[in-house]
Design an enzyme around this catalytic site. Sequence first.
Site, PDB file in Angstrom:
ATOM      1  N   CYS A  41       0.835  -1.213   0.000  1.00  0.00           N
ATOM      2  CA  CYS A  41       0.000   0.000   0.000  1.00  0.00           C
ATOM      3  C   CYS A  41       0.862   1.252   0.000  1.00  0.00           C
ATOM      4  O   CYS A  41       0.515   2.255  -0.639  1.00  0.00           O
ATOM      5  CB  CYS A  41      -0.896   0.031   1.235  1.00  0.00           C
ATOM      6  SG  CYS A  41      -2.022  -1.346   1.354  1.00  0.00           S
TER       7      CYS A  41
HETATM    8  C1  BEZ Z   1       0.674  -4.656   1.885  1.00  0.00           C
HETATM    9  O1  BEZ Z   1       0.003  -3.672   1.637  1.00  0.00           O
HETATM   10  O2  BEZ Z   1       1.883  -4.631   1.804  1.00  0.00           O
HETATM   11  C2  BEZ Z   1       0.033  -5.944   2.270  1.00  0.00           C
HETATM   12  C3  BEZ Z   1      -1.139  -5.941   2.979  1.00  0.00           C
HETATM   13  C4  BEZ Z   1      -1.706  -7.144   3.334  1.00  0.00           C
HETATM   14  C5  BEZ Z   1      -1.100  -8.347   2.955  1.00  0.00           C
HETATM   15  C6  BEZ Z   1       0.063  -8.326   2.208  1.00  0.00           C
HETATM   16  C7  BEZ Z   1       0.633  -7.113   1.872  1.00  0.00           C
END
Ligand code: BEZ
Length: 212
Positions: free
Chosen positions: A46
């Site tokens: 994100c």
């Molecule tokens: C991320 O945004 O990095 C993420 C969020 C949940 C699971 C895996 C990655």
Amino acid sequence: MMSLRIGDDAPNFKAQTTEGEIDFHQWLGNSWGILYSHPADYTPVCTTELGRTAQLKEDFAKRKTKVLAVSVDDLDSHFGWVKDINETQNCNVDFPIIADTDKNVATLYNMIHPNASTSATVRSVYFISPDKKVQAIITYPASTGRNFTEILRVVDSLKLTAEHNVATPVDWKVGQDVIIPPGVKQEEVESKYPKGHRVIKPYLRYTPQPDK
Ligand code: BEZ
């Protein structure tokens, strides 16, 4: 609850965001909109996606498209995370991020897929036209970061096909030939597509992009 589908009204909502409280439809005004969800703050994928959104500010502005992010964490968490995003992605996040702590927006837009996670949103992207209709939806799991070149390409296609009776072929990019839809009779093609056309098969006809 029924899933939102292409052609549906994009539900309105009021929400607290990092840019103040917004009424979604009012905030959109006459712009196109992208509403996209993030599983959680302070997560690596994100962080890169929000950074890319900020880096593409001019590209969204050129397309008269406003971007609104959704995350179910609270405003304090968002403000702290934005600092990290700006630092690590070399950008300036200045678009709103909704603090969807009661999951109102996530629920309205079916961003929680319980068989993936009962609490975190998946990576949904809703493309919304100025008349507040859902025009396209893409959905990725939390583990797959989105492709923002594709998001911009979808906006380009949606805007072009909203204004002209054409469709865009595989991997189309702005400036490339487009498709004459099957509903257009061959005898009407010359008058409707004055830039010319190519017939590969009676159902596969190309014409130059009309607004270029
Ligand atoms: C991320 O945004 O990095 C993420 C969020 C949940 C699971 C895996 C990655």
